[in-house]
Write an enzyme that holds these catalytic residues in place. Sequence first.
Site, PDB file in Angstrom:
ATOM      1  N   GLU A 177      -3.288  -9.891   3.720  1.00 37.15           N
ATOM      2  CA  GLU A 177      -4.143  -9.588   4.887  1.00 37.15           C
ATOM      3  C   GLU A 177      -5.232 -10.616   5.117  1.00 37.15           C
ATOM      4  O   GLU A 177      -5.563 -10.944   6.261  1.00 37.15           O
ATOM      5  CB  GLU A 177      -4.800  -8.205   4.723  1.00 37.15           C
ATOM      6  CG  GLU A 177      -3.879  -7.018   4.942  1.00 37.15           C
ATOM      7  CD  GLU A 177      -3.156  -6.567   3.671  1.00 37.15           C
ATOM      8  OE1 GLU A 177      -3.078  -7.364   2.709  1.00 37.15           O
ATOM      9  OE2 GLU A 177      -2.667  -5.428   3.659  1.00 37.15           O
ATOM     10  N   GLU A 212       0.841  -1.221   0.000  1.00 40.59           N
ATOM     11  CA  GLU A 212       0.000   0.000   0.000  1.00 40.59           C
ATOM     12  C   GLU A 212       0.870   1.263   0.000  1.00 40.59           C
ATOM     13  O   GLU A 212       0.540   2.257  -0.637  1.00 40.59           O
ATOM     14  CB  GLU A 212      -0.937  -0.022   1.215  1.00 40.59           C
ATOM     15  CG  GLU A 212      -2.015  -1.086   1.065  1.00 40.59           C
ATOM     16  CD  GLU A 212      -2.868  -1.257   2.304  1.00 40.59           C
ATOM     17  OE1 GLU A 212      -2.274  -1.516   3.383  1.00 40.59           O
ATOM     18  OE2 GLU A 212      -4.097  -1.123   2.222  1.00 40.59           O
TER      19      GLU A 212
HETATM   20  N1  3HC Z   1       4.713  -7.978  11.604  1.00 35.69           N
HETATM   21  C1  3HC Z   1       5.451  -8.442  12.619  1.00 35.69           C
HETATM   22  N2  3HC Z   1       6.368  -9.419  12.522  1.00 35.69           N
HETATM   23  C2  3HC Z   1       6.519  -9.953  11.303  1.00 35.69           C
HETATM   24  C3  3HC Z   1       5.781  -9.536  10.185  1.00 35.69           C
HETATM   25  C4  3HC Z   1       4.840  -8.495  10.363  1.00 35.69           C
HETATM   26  N3  3HC Z   1       4.122  -8.025   9.351  1.00 35.69           N
HETATM   27  N4  3HC Z   1       6.148 -10.275   9.120  1.00 35.69           N
HETATM   28  C5  3HC Z   1       7.104 -11.115   9.554  1.00 35.69           C
HETATM   29  N5  3HC Z   1       7.328 -10.922  10.874  1.00 35.69           N
HETATM   30  C6  3HC Z   1       8.312 -11.598  11.715  1.00 35.69           C
HETATM   31  C7  3HC Z   1       7.977 -13.071  11.921  1.00 35.69           C
HETATM   32  O1  3HC Z   1       7.122 -13.241  13.014  1.00 35.69           O
HETATM   33  C8  3HC Z   1       9.360 -13.656  12.158  1.00 35.69           C
HETATM   34  O2  3HC Z   1       9.697 -13.370  13.485  1.00 35.69           O
HETATM   35  P1  3HC Z   1      10.594 -14.407  14.333  1.00 35.69           P
HETATM   36  O3  3HC Z   1      11.878 -14.534  13.590  1.00 35.69           O
HETATM   37  O4  3HC Z   1      10.691 -13.764  15.665  1.00 35.69           O
HETATM   38  O5  3HC Z   1       9.813 -15.688  14.362  1.00 35.69           O
HETATM   39  C9  3HC Z   1      10.283 -12.803  11.280  1.00 35.69           C
HETATM   40  O6  3HC Z   1       9.526 -11.606  10.999  1.00 35.69           O
HETATM   41  C10 3HC Z   1      10.628 -13.445   9.961  1.00 35.69           C
HETATM   42  O7  3HC Z   1       9.443 -13.890   9.338  1.00 35.69           O
HETATM   43  P2  3HC Z   1       9.376 -15.294   8.579  1.00 35.69           P
HETATM   44  O8  3HC Z   1       9.911 -16.369   9.443  1.00 35.69           O
HETATM   45  O9  3HC Z   1       7.977 -15.439   8.069  1.00 35.69           O
HETATM   46  O10 3HC Z   1      10.421 -15.035   7.392  1.00 35.69           O
HETATM   47  P3  3HC Z   1      10.357 -15.446   5.881  1.00 35.69           P
HETATM   48  O11 3HC Z   1      11.592 -14.921   5.267  1.00 35.69           O
HETATM   49  O12 3HC Z   1      10.014 -16.886   5.742  1.00 35.69           O
HETATM   50  O13 3HC Z   1       9.123 -14.638   5.245  1.00 35.69           O
HETATM   51  C11 3HC Z   1       7.725 -12.742   4.810  1.00 35.69           C
HETATM   52  C12 3HC Z   1       9.135 -13.253   5.171  1.00 35.69           C
HETATM   53  C13 3HC Z   1       7.337 -13.235   3.401  1.00 35.69           C
HETATM   54  C14 3HC Z   1       7.732 -11.265   4.856  1.00 35.69           C
HETATM   55  C15 3HC Z   1       6.712 -13.334   5.825  1.00 35.69           C
HETATM   56  O14 3HC Z   1       7.183 -13.061   7.126  1.00 35.69           O
HETATM   57  C16 3HC Z   1       5.323 -12.794   5.731  1.00 35.69           C
HETATM   58  O15 3HC Z   1       4.556 -13.220   4.890  1.00 35.69           O
HETATM   59  N6  3HC Z   1       4.970 -11.852   6.644  1.00 35.69           N
HETATM   60  C17 3HC Z   1       3.643 -11.402   6.816  1.00 35.69           C
HETATM   61  C18 3HC Z   1       3.295 -10.338   5.875  1.00 35.69           C
HETATM   62  C19 3HC Z   1       1.904  -9.848   6.155  1.00 35.69           C
HETATM   63  O16 3HC Z   1       1.009 -10.570   6.523  1.00 35.69           O
HETATM   64  N7  3HC Z   1       1.718  -8.567   5.900  1.00 35.69           N
HETATM   65  C20 3HC Z   1       0.452  -7.939   6.044  1.00 35.69           C
HETATM   66  C21 3HC Z   1       0.301  -7.432   7.430  1.00 35.69           C
HETATM   67  S1  3HC Z   1      -1.301  -6.773   7.689  1.00 35.69           S
HETATM   68  C22 3HC Z   1      -1.230  -5.240   6.981  1.00 35.69           C
HETATM   69  O17 3HC Z   1      -0.243  -4.876   6.400  1.00 35.69           O
HETATM   70  C23 3HC Z   1      -2.443  -4.413   7.167  1.00 35.69           C
HETATM   71  C24 3HC Z   1      -2.413  -3.206   6.328  1.00 35.69           C
HETATM   72  O18 3HC Z   1      -3.150  -3.426   5.144  1.00 35.69           O
HETATM   73  C25 3HC Z   1      -2.992  -2.048   7.045  1.00 35.69           C
END
Ligand code: 3HC
Length: 696
Positions: free
Chosen positions: A122, A102
């Site tokens: 999301e 975004e």
């Molecule tokens: N917030 C907080 N922590 C997060 C995070 C996030 N959005 N995304 C990843 N992390 C943390 C994980 O919990 C993990 O922490 P840890 O090492 O303490 O366990 C660390 O970051 C690494 O994450 P992964 O183990 O998943 O690492 P990968 O390299 O396998 O993957 C990634 C990276 C593709 C970025 C994956 O972490 C992912 O898909 N993250 C989630 C992304 C997400 O859902 N984003 C949307 C959030 S909601 C939003 O944005 C609302 C908005 O529209 C207003």
Amino acid sequence: MSVSYALQNDLGVITIDNPPVNALSHAVRSGIRDAIREAQADASTAVVIVCEGRTFVAGAQIKEFGKPPKDPWLPELLDEVEASEKPVIAAIHGTALGGGFELALASHYRIAQSDAKVGFPEVKLGLLPGAGGTQRAPRLAGVGTSLELITNGNPIDVGTANTAGLVDEIVDGDLQQAAFDFARRIVAEGAHCRKTSELPAPEADPGLCADYRKRLAQRARGQIAPQKIVDCVEAAAALPFPEGMQFEREAFMECMASPQSAGMRHMFFAEREAGKVKGLSKDTPRREVRSVGVIGGGTMGSGIAMNFATAGWPVKLLEVNDDALGRGLEIIARNYAGGVKRGKMTEEQAIETRNRIQGTTDYESLADVDLVIEAVFEDLNLKQDIFAQLDDVCKPGCILATNTSYQDVDKIASATGRPEDVIGLHFFSPAHIMKLLEVVRAGKTADDVLATCMDIAKKIRKVPVVSGVCYGFIGNRMLQHYGREANLCLIEGATPVSIDTAMEQWGMAMGPIRVFDLAGIDVGYKARQGLPVDERGDPKAYRIADAFVEMGRLGQKSGAGFYTYDPETRKQNFDEASLAVIEREAAAMGVERREIDAGEIVDRLIYALINEGFRIVEEGIAQRPSDIDVVYVYGYGFPAHRGGPMHYADAVGLKEVLARVSEFRERFGDENWTPAPLLEKLAKEGASLADWARDN
Ligand code: 3HC
Ligand code: NAI
């Protein structure tokens, strides 16, 4: 400082550095706002947003969700970014996800490294994009592309995003330099700040939206967020931008406050936590695994071999004889051909992958492999014989794993002179598809064996959960209690249809009776036949199943079980004849059948599962309650939006759970319903499992 700003010659450069994934924490949001404001006042001609580390911004900081919001809110911040009077260029590497994407869409231009990905995950958190994603994406890419992207939650590569109009330019090589060049070029060309919000609204497509609503009602049964996403994308076409944003904001807040999102956010962290083994240091050495052997090419072994071949490992598949081997290799060939048909791989890839699996009937050919996984019949003596042979032929340091569902891994390990090399790797059927892997840590399993297997699980794209040794490990041990209650409800008055409907409407991917038929009811029957009658449990919980098996109705494979299956269409039916069997068996057991409502069915099945889950936690079989949630969501079709059984117990409230379990105890007796001591203790203290997990 998680965000820094510097004037580099003629360009303002905002650098986000908030490891591990540059999530938009409060500090990052504030930093971006301050930087954008500074850029408006200095000599920069354009602003470039870049990220340090492995990725562009991967989204909002999920840990801040559910806490009181702090200024600046993301939507307002992004409005300010878009309102910049100097062109803003987002330079994307890694993954621009959710709020990160975004941010890029609110920027005026997007330039991305060729291997980057963008998307809106999301929906997997029970949410929708809440900072303009549902309004800006459709203005750039149209309603159809946006609906698909936002409702399925999977990231797309930037090539696809570029074709869809979501990304402007793709670069190989130095992204930052390319972004600077791009910025200077557009400034030189006199390009203006291209505001996505000012683009014309996308063309409405009510038919497509209706179609999505219908499909999502099936695919994401019971979930609120997917339906709201369709509402928001529809609103993008129908409303002016500010009103569309307001609409999105309200829908987002509603999702955020829902127990569904709380459950799915819990699952996000639970999955990542499950990969961490308590007491095992990160620096534990790993054993090198370059080749794999699989023993038994039946239902499980063939799928297990595929996992490794697909991930690039050479595999030796060992069977008892050429016929059995041929059958195993045939299953594998069929599955890969299916992958080609579904567009998952090309014909050449399928052949190359399949060729990594070499059949053998000779144990000597396992002498060189680094990991062996045994998947032969569920028979302790047979497994012990095989492990003794492995002890003879396998090289020192080879990891010896069993896929047993119920056998004691310590006893299997004791058949070797190297129990420290032995571990359980319990895959779920179909093994090449199901995400869950229970990693069974036996009494003597060496730390490096465990650490290596946790790593390997991730490499073959599984979600590993560590379990201690007990009958059925975490998942199947709990399932026995769930299955027992399903069978008892059946004899007491419910029907297969009423049970399956109740559980599926509650959210289970498949009702339990359908699962019995799919797995084959003869499996449990045979296991019971091997036990003395007094060890088979309450006959009321298996008499009906036995009656069907004794009639030759083994489940789907024989065309009939609890249900009947049309031989042509495989359509499932429940008929008078099946009901007559159930009623006959109930009468024979002296059970007077009664009406059982959906509420009682759900509570008996789910609370039986939960009560056993508490015992598993207390005994230390599971490392933490959330591991059980991962097992159930990834291995048993438990609805992610309820957060797994243990999170669900917390969400209901342990006092209430205990009250219902105690009520069932009064009605149905101590044997099945004595509350687990930990449940009783926490409920009495007014504590939750999450509280307990924090302190233990
Ligand atoms: N917030 C907080 N922590 C997060 C995070 C996030 N959005 N995304 C990843 N992390 C943390 C994980 O919990 C993990 O922490 P840890 O090492 O303490 O366990 C660390 O970051 C690494 O994450 P992964 O183990 O998943 O690492 P990968 O390299 O396998 O993957 C990634 C990276 C593709 C970025 C994956 O972490 C992912 O898909 N993250 C989630 C992304 C997400 O859902 N984003 C949307 C959030 S909601 C939003 O944005 C609302 C908005 O529209 C207003
Ligand atoms: P299966 O009956 O489909 O396959 C077993 C295979 O092992 C057969 O092909 C048989 O020829 C082969 N075999 C038997 N003895 C052998 C030997 N000495 N050497 C080499 N091969 C031999 O059984 P399935 O379902 O694949 O189960 C295998 C194991 O996986 C069991 O321990 C089972 O409990 C476990 N398991 C099964 C699951 C399922 O859903 N089917 C799920 C998870 C685990």
